[in-house]
Design a protein around this motif. Structure first.
Motif, PDB file in Angstrom:
ATOM      1  N   LYS A  87     -27.745  -6.718 -20.320  1.00 52.83           N
ATOM      2  CA  LYS A  87     -28.457  -6.727 -21.602  1.00 52.83           C
ATOM      3  C   LYS A  87     -28.963  -8.128 -21.915  1.00 52.83           C
ATOM      4  CE  LYS A  87     -26.385  -2.993 -24.259  1.00 52.83           C
ATOM      5  NZ  LYS A  87     -25.538  -2.681 -25.412  1.00 52.83           N
ATOM      6  N   ASN A  91     -32.720  -9.349 -22.345  1.00 55.04           N
ATOM      7  CA  ASN A  91     -33.177 -10.033 -23.566  1.00 55.04           C
ATOM      8  C   ASN A  91     -33.814 -11.378 -23.248  1.00 55.04           C
ATOM      9  OD1 ASN A  91     -32.346  -7.967 -25.241  1.00 55.04           O
ATOM     10  ND2 ASN A  91     -30.339  -8.874 -25.621  1.00 55.04           N
ATOM     11  N   ASN A  95     -37.587 -12.330 -24.163  1.00 55.87           N
ATOM     12  CA  ASN A  95     -37.934 -13.531 -24.928  1.00 55.87           C
ATOM     13  C   ASN A  95     -38.918 -14.415 -24.175  1.00 55.87           C
ATOM     14  OD1 ASN A  95     -36.313 -12.829 -27.093  1.00 55.87           O
ATOM     15  ND2 ASN A  95     -34.538 -13.967 -26.325  1.00 55.87           N
TER      16      ASN A  95
END
Length: 124
Positions: A87, A91, A95
């Motif tokens: 995860k 992420n 980003n």
């Protein structure tokens, strides 16, 4: 018999010179990292008893070994599960892609540069 000749003077001078430069000899034999400074101190200030003592103590001390600094670049603790790591990785990629998109929209990156950077982020 009252006069001191060259051979007698050498017999007297050599032990005194050896004693005078004893700190330098110790620094050289111990391969001190700062042996040049010890030799200079001994040469110029050895005639003062304090200078001789300081150079002797300095020559007899141990070298400071460089400290090994270990940097742990792993931002995750051991307790985190692999799914949590996935995860976080997702992420981070998201980003990075968002930042690249912002740079493209602001005109900092061209479309071609954006595509190259996007492929790098997705490949990692």
């Amino acid at each position: 018999m009252g006069r001191i000749g060259a051979p007698e003077l050498l017999i007297i001078a050599i032990p005194f010179l050896a004693l005078y430069f004893l700190p330098s000899f110790i620094a050289l034999s111990r391969k001190k990292t700062n042996r040049t400074a010890i030799i200079i101190l001994n040469f110029f200030l050895g005639w003062t008893f304090i200078g001789w003592i300081v150079s002797l103590v300095w020559a007899c001390t141990t070298n400071n070994e460089p400290q090994t600094i270990v940097v742990n670049n792993n931002p995750y603790s051991k307790e985190e599960s692999p799914s949590h790591l996935q995860k976080n990785d997702f992420n981070e990629k998201l980003n990075s892609l968002q930042k690249l998109k912002d740079l493209l929209d602001s005109g900092v990156l061209s479309q071609e540069e954006f595509e190259q950077q996007k492929l790098k982020v997705l490949a990692s």
